[in-house]
Design a protein around this motif. Structure first.
Motif: not given
Length: 273
Positions: A39-49, A51-57
């Protein structure tokens, strides 16, 4: 005298068997049960931003809520079909609670500024919330069936298309409620349904369970509409009138969806009372 797992044979002592519950058993951990590594491996970011982790989560959590809502709304529909109206009402309490959490969850996304979002928005295209198959399943199951959506859905897998086709073919919540009315001798044809709804509303002594169930349906409709409204306000706060990443008109398209009703006759009923 030989030893046994419960003491010494013939000693006369009766000892309890070894515990195999919880940590003593050592068979299942919290992380294994919830499959946390996966589950926790699914938050794969595509940028260095940042707040992208917030958006994905947040969006992944929404999809988990959608999955639970589909499960519970199916159970509600089936309970109405089976005549177990008490079970449908009980499950609606859970559905309403989840939907309120979904509305409140929008404010978590609103902690992200437009500048923060613009740092990674370009990497999302052409991905869009419009492509959420589960949310469209919720609409189909609730009674708003739009077959044309399948033709506009890009990059959907065969399994997702099959799920949507199944939703188009199966009974809706409204179909199940009409069946509940008909079982009580109330006509449900297009010409007579409003009279039946009025009978339920005006004779609570005879039809209180049907009235309460109609109110549960309406709350589901209303809370979903509130979520749509909060969502479009959040989008306007983030990107204004820019087009959506999936090619839609963005906020104007979403605002048009806020007028959608699952059960228009239950809203119209108020004008006849």
């Amino acid at each position: 005298m030989p030893a046994t797992p419960y003491g010494r044979a013939g000693s006369g002592d009766v000892l309890p068997p070894p515990r195999s519950f919880g940590e003593e058993g050592g068979r299942l951990s919290y992380g294994d049960y919830l499959r946390l590594p996966e589950l926790l491996a699914q938050q794969e970011q595509r940028s260095g931003a940042s707040d992208e982790l917030l958006f994905i989560t947040v969006h992944q959590v929404y999809e988990l809520w959608f999955k639970l809502l589909l499960h519970e709304l199916e159970r509600i529909r089936d309970a109405m079909i089976e005549g177990a109206l008490w079970r449908a009402r009980h499950l609606f309490r859970r559905v309403h609670a989840v939907e309120k959490v979904m509305v409140d969850q929008v404010q978590v996304l609103e902690t992200m500024t437009p500048q923060d979002f613009l740092e990674f928005r370009s990497v999302l295209a052409p991905a869009s919330g419009f492509q959420s198959v589960q949310f469209r399943e919720l609409e189909f199951l609730s009674g708003v069936k739009d077959p044309s959506y399948l033709g506009r859905l890009r990059d959907a897998g065969d399994a997702e298309i099959a799920r949507l086709r199944r939703r188009l073919a199966e009974p809706t919540l409204w179909d199940a409620y009409l069946l509940a009315l008909s079982r009580r001798g109330l006509p449900v044809s297009d010409e007579e349904i409003m009279e039946s709804l009025l009978a339920v509303a005006r004779d609570r002594g005879s039809y209180d369970d049907l009235w309460d169930l109609a109110e549960d349906l309406l709350t589901h409709d209303e809370t979903t509409a509130l979520w749509r409204m909060r969502h479009v306000q959040m989008v306007e706060r983030q990107i204004g009138t820019k087009s959506g990443t999936g090619g839609s008109s963005g906020a104007p398209y979403l605002r048009g969806r806020t007028r959608l009703h699952f059960f228009p006759l239950l809203w119209e009923l108020r004008a006849w009372l």
